[in-house]
Design a protein around this motif. Structure first.
Motif: not given
Ligand code: G6P
Length: 606
Positions: A19-47
């Motif tokens: 949701e926050a990225l949607r409000r920042l999309e004016y700053r660029g939209y060549d790609s987007a990605g997110i990283a969280t900790l799933e059970g302490g482990l870094l996990t990413r999704r990017r597109a």
């Protein structure tokens, strides 16, 4: 011009990061990605591509972490594909980044020699490995970030997430904005307050060089020397989110501070950051040109005057330049195969537009340097050289000017190459100087406290004189224009060598004489003129670098010491000093800095 977000939440954060990225999309939209900790482990999704693609990826492969960082990319280093999409990660951390790491090639080579393996073309990945190297040496995340930040040159904002650290986000700011949002047992990071508006209106801003450590209890700020710093949070009123002044009193101050970032963005239009070469967004037969004419108004005209020196010096191309209101009625004969350049922030200035139409009639190739891509001047031109200053609200142009200079400097280097006047090595050297600009601007902003103090004495003056030689002469005129338009102090910008032909009669112990003189080939000449002022009891304020201060042979009333840089492009950084002088003088006098009397931002009448 990327957007960055971080959330330390009580419940899953992925949907809110989006949701926050949607409000920042004016700053660029060549790609987007997110990283969280799933059970302490870094996990990413990017597109690759717009945020929508990341949303689809997340709906197929959801993330449940309570802490995360996100990014929407506007590519600078490396193609806009998924591999180059942020967050960038190692086994120990993930990082999102907005800005340019200017010394990325050196750091990359150093890290590779230490055995770190790179998988992307981005400058961001070096930040990931740099901090990881400190973690590998046994440092805590805080110490690792504190040790790494001073190694990075350039202008940037960063947010870090660490493997196994469920209650820790670290953010840093140097030249690119970063805001901290304070929630109820939750904390947020964002490129602007608007991104965080759905979650909180309680916002604190990082100041230049700050970094911040977030956990669910709150935020601890550190300044550029790693000393704890107090950064007070303030409520941002709902309606203020759209035209946000950040933590600045005026738009002009905010726009002065945005310059490292927007000049960086503008550079990416003209420079391939990976190869270090100039790459224009249009084709021009520079060799076939018989001449170049420039017309513009106000501050844009001074940008053109500075560019004249660059085109003539680098590309050996003769330049005819005039203010648009004169040029349009002068009926100047324009040569066959001429290039006519029009510079305008708004792209709507009536006089500039009239000159453009005249040039079209005269069969010139028309190139405009504009900030508003949809403007009339842009639409009526054969080619457009964009400046990416973003909306400029303050009537007195600041970031618009430095972005114009940046685009024009790149055009001059391209012209010089195209005309066979510049070797590849020299072009590469100039490009390196240009890439260094955002970082140098961030350093120049550190002079603000000194300039603010100096401005209190300037506020008492009724008249002021600005002097300069070479490209410092048009900058002197811009300095005088800035001072008169917002502080209403009468000021003149003069070529230092002309002083003896008139203005020296004005010198007394009342009128400040501001001398713009980087240590370049003309320095000694300018210093002689400065001595002439001092010998008559004049008040000298010198804007120079440390070499200039050491060699000037007198003690001026005040010296503003700018960072060392390639003198060729010094006006782009020295502009910040003259802007801060005008701003603080007018602000100290309690004047309406953003809307000075009698002026307008876009002048669509003759
Ligand atoms: C007005 C503004 C100036 C600006 C000039 C040219 O006078 O106050 O800041 O430099 O117009 O505007 P343009 O949009 O063509 O750059």
């Amino acid at each position: 011009m990327c957007g960055i977000v971080g959330i330390l939440g009580k419940k899953a954060v992925a949907a809110r990061v989006l949701e926050a990225l949607r409000r920042l999309e004016y700053r660029g939209y060549d790609s987007a990605g997110i990283a969280t900790l799933e059970g302490g482990l870094l996990t990413r999704r990017r597109a690759q591509g717009k945020l929508r693609n990341l949303e689809i990826r997340l709906s197929n492969e959801p993330l449940d972490g309570l802490i995360g960082i996100g990014h929407t990319r506007w590519a600078t280093h490396g193609k806009p594909n998924e591999i180059n999409a942020h967050p960038h990660a190692t086994a120990k951390l993930a990082v999102v980044h907005n800005g340019i790491i200017e010394n990325f090639r050196e750091l990359r080579a150093e890290l590779q020699a230490d055995g770190y393996i790179f998988s992307t073309e981005t400058d961001t990945e070096i930040v990931a490995h740099l901090v990881t190297r400190e973690l590998d040496r046994g440092m805590t995340p805080l110490k690792a970030v504190a040790a790494s930040l001073p190694l990075l040159r350039g202008a940037f904002a960063l947010a870090f997430l660490f493997q196994g650290e469920e209650d820790l986000l670290i953010g840093a700011r140097k030249g690119s904005p970063l805001a901290v949002g304070i929630g109820d047992g939750e904390m947020y990071l964002g490129s602007d307050a608007l991104a965080l508006a759905p979650f909180t209106s309680l916002i604190a801003y990082l100041e230049e060089g700050d970094w911040v450590v977030l956990n669910r209890e709150g935020a601890t700020f550190y300044d550029k020397d790693n000393a704890p710093a107090e950064r007070r949070a303030q409520r941002v009123a709902a309606g203020a989110f759209l035209v946000d002044k950040g933590n600045h009193r005026h738009f002009m101050a905010k726009e002065i501070y945005e310059q490292p970032e927007v000049v960086g963005h503008t550079l990416t239009q003209y420079i391939d950051m990976v190869t270090g070469g100039v790459r224009l967004p249009f084709d021009i037969d520079w060799k076939g040109l018989s001449g170049l004419s420039i017309s513009a108004c106000g501050t844009a005209y001074y940008a053109g005057l500075i560019a004249k020196y660059w085109f003539e010096h680098l590309a050996r191309l003769s330049v005819e330049i005039d203010v648009a209101s004169e040029f349009r009625y002068r009926e100047a004969p324009l040569p066959a195969n001429g290039l006519a350049v029009f510079i305008s922030q708004s792209g709507e200035t009536a006089d500039t537009l009239a000159c453009l139409r005249y040039a079209l009639q005269q069969k010139q190739t028309v190139l405009s340097v504009v900030n508003v891509a949809t403007s009339t001047i842009a639409r009526e031109s054969h080619a457009v050289a964009p400046t990416l200053a973003g909306p400029e609200i303050g009537v007195a142009s600041t970031k618009g000017f430095t972005c114009q200079l940046t685009a024009l400097a790149c055009l001059a280097v391209a012209a010089a190459r195209g005309r066979g006047e510049l070797s590849m090595d020299d072009a590469t050297r100039h490009v390196q100087s240009l890439i260094a600009l955002p970082g140098l601007m961030a350093k120049a902003l550190e002079l603000e406290p000194q300039i603010e103090k100096l401005s209190r004495t300037l506020a008492k003056a009724r008249h002021a004189l600005y002097l300069g030689r070479g490209t410092s002469f048009p900058l002197a005129m811009e300095g005088a224009l800035k001072l008169k338009e917002i502080s209403y102090i009468h000021a003149e910008g003069y070529p230092a060598g002309e002083l003896k032909h008139g203005p020296i009669a004005l010198v007394d112990d009342d009128m400040p004489v501001i001398v713009v003189a980087p240590y370049d080939v003309l320095f000694e000449k300018t210093v002689s003129n400065m001595q002439e002022v001092a010998a008559r009891g004049g008040r000298v304020i010198l804007i120079t670098d440390s070499k200039g201060a050491a060699e000037c042979g007198l003690t001026p009333e005040a010296a503003i010491i700018m960072p060392e840089m390639d003198p060729l492009f010094a006006p782009i950084v020295y502009a910040l000093a003259i802007q801060m002088i005008a701003y603080h003088t007018a602000a100290f006098m309690g004047l309406d800095v953003d809307r000075p009397r009698n002026l307008a931002k876009s002048v669509t009448v003759e």
